[in-house]
Design a protein around this motif. Sequence first.
Motif, short mmCIF file in Angstrom:
data_model
loop_
_atom_site.label_atom_id
_atom_site.label_comp_id
_atom_site.label_asym_id
_atom_site.label_seq_id
_atom_site.Cartn_x
_atom_site.Cartn_y
_atom_site.Cartn_z
N LYS A 137 72.85 36.14 31.54
CA LYS A 137 71.65 35.49 31.03
C LYS A 137 71.82 35.12 29.56
CE LYS A 137 68.75 37.96 34.34
NZ LYS A 137 68.63 36.78 35.22
N PRO A 138 72.40 33.96 29.28
CA PRO A 138 72.56 33.53 27.89
C PRO A 138 71.25 33.02 27.29
CG PRO A 138 73.42 31.87 29.38
CD PRO A 138 73.00 33.03 30.24
N TYR A 139 71.19 33.00 25.95
CA TYR A 139 69.99 32.53 25.27
C TYR A 139 70.35 31.98 23.90
CZ TYR A 139 70.37 37.12 23.04
OH TYR A 139 70.84 38.22 22.36
N VAL A 140 69.47 31.15 23.37
CA VAL A 140 69.57 30.66 22.00
C VAL A 140 68.21 30.87 21.35
CG1 VAL A 140 71.39 28.98 22.45
CG2 VAL A 140 69.01 28.31 22.73
N GLY A 141 68.19 30.98 20.03
CA GLY A 141 66.93 31.22 19.35
C GLY A 141 66.95 30.73 17.91
N GLY A 168 63.70 33.42 4.70
CA GLY A 168 64.90 32.73 5.12
C GLY A 168 64.75 32.20 6.52
N VAL A 169 65.72 31.41 6.94
CA VAL A 169 65.76 30.84 8.29
C VAL A 169 66.82 31.56 9.09
CG1 VAL A 169 66.23 28.75 9.63
CG2 VAL A 169 64.92 28.60 7.50
N ALA A 170 66.53 31.83 10.37
CA ALA A 170 67.46 32.55 11.23
C ALA A 170 67.80 31.71 12.46
CB ALA A 170 66.88 33.89 11.66
N LEU A 171 69.09 31.67 12.81
CA LEU A 171 69.57 31.07 14.06
C LEU A 171 70.25 32.16 14.88
CD1 LEU A 171 71.09 27.73 12.73
CD2 LEU A 171 68.80 28.11 13.64
N GLN A 172 70.19 32.02 16.21
CA GLN A 172 70.64 33.11 17.08
C GLN A 172 71.24 32.56 18.36
OE1 GLN A 172 67.33 35.32 18.73
NE2 GLN A 172 68.49 37.23 18.77
N VAL A 173 72.30 33.23 18.85
CA VAL A 173 72.86 32.93 20.17
C VAL A 173 73.38 34.24 20.74
CG1 VAL A 173 75.14 32.36 19.22
CG2 VAL A 173 74.47 31.47 21.45
N GLY A 174 73.25 34.42 22.04
CA GLY A 174 73.72 35.67 22.65
C GLY A 174 73.56 35.64 24.15
N PHE A 175 73.81 36.78 24.76
CA PHE A 175 73.60 36.89 26.21
C PHE A 175 73.35 38.34 26.59
CE2 PHE A 175 78.19 37.61 25.76
CZ PHE A 175 78.41 38.71 26.58
N ASP A 176 72.63 38.50 27.70
CA ASP A 176 72.51 39.78 28.39
C ASP A 176 73.29 39.68 29.70
OD1 ASP A 176 70.59 41.25 26.70
OD2 ASP A 176 69.20 39.66 27.29
N TYR A 177 73.93 40.77 30.07
CA TYR A 177 74.51 40.86 31.42
C TYR A 177 73.81 42.04 32.10
CZ TYR A 177 77.64 40.81 35.36
OH TYR A 177 78.15 40.73 36.63
N VAL A 185 73.75 44.98 29.37
CA VAL A 185 74.47 45.03 28.11
C VAL A 185 74.23 43.71 27.38
CG1 VAL A 185 76.20 46.67 28.88
CG2 VAL A 185 76.59 44.24 29.24
N ASN A 186 74.33 43.74 26.06
CA ASN A 186 73.96 42.59 25.25
C ASN A 186 75.02 42.32 24.18
OD1 ASN A 186 72.41 41.88 22.39
ND2 ASN A 186 71.74 40.62 24.11
N PHE A 187 75.25 41.04 23.90
CA PHE A 187 76.05 40.61 22.75
C PHE A 187 75.26 39.53 22.04
CE2 PHE A 187 79.15 37.80 20.72
CZ PHE A 187 79.79 38.72 19.89
N ASP A 188 75.21 39.61 20.70
CA ASP A 188 74.30 38.74 19.95
C ASP A 188 74.90 38.40 18.59
OD1 ASP A 188 71.17 37.93 19.77
OD2 ASP A 188 71.85 38.65 17.83
N GLY A 222 75.05 45.84 22.27
CA GLY A 222 74.29 47.03 22.58
C GLY A 222 73.77 47.05 24.00
N ILE A 223 72.64 47.71 24.19
CA ILE A 223 72.06 47.96 25.51
C ILE A 223 70.70 47.29 25.60
CG2 ILE A 223 71.22 49.75 27.08
CD1 ILE A 223 73.24 51.63 25.80
N THR A 224 70.43 46.68 26.74
CA THR A 224 69.15 46.03 27.03
C THR A 224 68.38 46.83 28.07
OG1 THR A 224 70.04 43.82 26.57
CG2 THR A 224 68.09 43.95 27.98
N TYR A 225 67.07 46.97 27.87
CA TYR A 225 66.22 47.57 28.89
C TYR A 225 65.00 46.67 29.09
CZ TYR A 225 63.47 50.78 31.66
OH TYR A 225 62.73 51.33 32.68
N ARG A 226 64.81 46.20 30.34
CA ARG A 226 63.65 45.39 30.71
C ARG A 226 62.67 46.28 31.46
NH1 ARG A 226 62.80 39.75 31.78
NH2 ARG A 226 60.55 39.51 31.98
N PHE A 227 61.45 46.38 30.97
CA PHE A 227 60.44 47.25 31.60
C PHE A 227 60.00 46.66 32.93
CE2 PHE A 227 60.30 48.41 27.16
CZ PHE A 227 60.20 49.79 27.21
#
Length: 227
Positions: A137-141, A168-177, A185-188, A222-227
Amino acid sequence: MNRKCPRISGLAAGLAMLGATAAGAADLAPIVEAPVAEVPAASSPWQIRVRGVGVITEDSGSVNGVAGSDLSYSDSVIPELDISYYFTDNIAAELILGTTFADIDEDGAVGVPVGRAWLLPPTLTLQYHFTDFGAFKPYVGAGVNYSMFYNQSERGGFHNLDVENAFGVALQVGFDYMLDEHWGVNFDVKKIFLETDWSADHDSLGALSGKAKIDPWLIGGGITYRF
């Protein structure tokens, strides 16, 4: 005598016996209920992540507008907590929380260590999540950061170090598996564009001030937890 009467009576008796037998079988047959379709539970809109993050700064700045003056800031590794809320399967907002410190050095015309400042940079991003890749599950932000500097301390000869808070301004890209319905698991990777003003007094050099352009990269997993 009418010969049809015995036949009709016999037929009627047979039909009555057959009906009684069928009724008895119906009474003995088990009652089978129609299966009820299960409705899958809706996913909670809340999600958290815990990451370890490397903070890599840009190392740029100025002192009293002097040509050749430059600032550098130490890199660090910090824990990070992120809280996400999903408005839809694709759109989410994430609040990023963590704190770190940076040692500030003047590496140009003066060439002296200045001090240390702790930094609390809460960041809020709006994300788009791609949902067509199964467990991947990739994402951009993109979003806004507000950096607050605290617990500032000076090195030898410096006094009254003041690094100002700044947006400041923040840009983001990453994914959850996702490993299952809840855990993943997450990389960001995030880039924060951050420039602020700073000032300090020095015993020999007098009053110093300038711009501190930090612009850190935040690279974490790190680690992802979806409730």
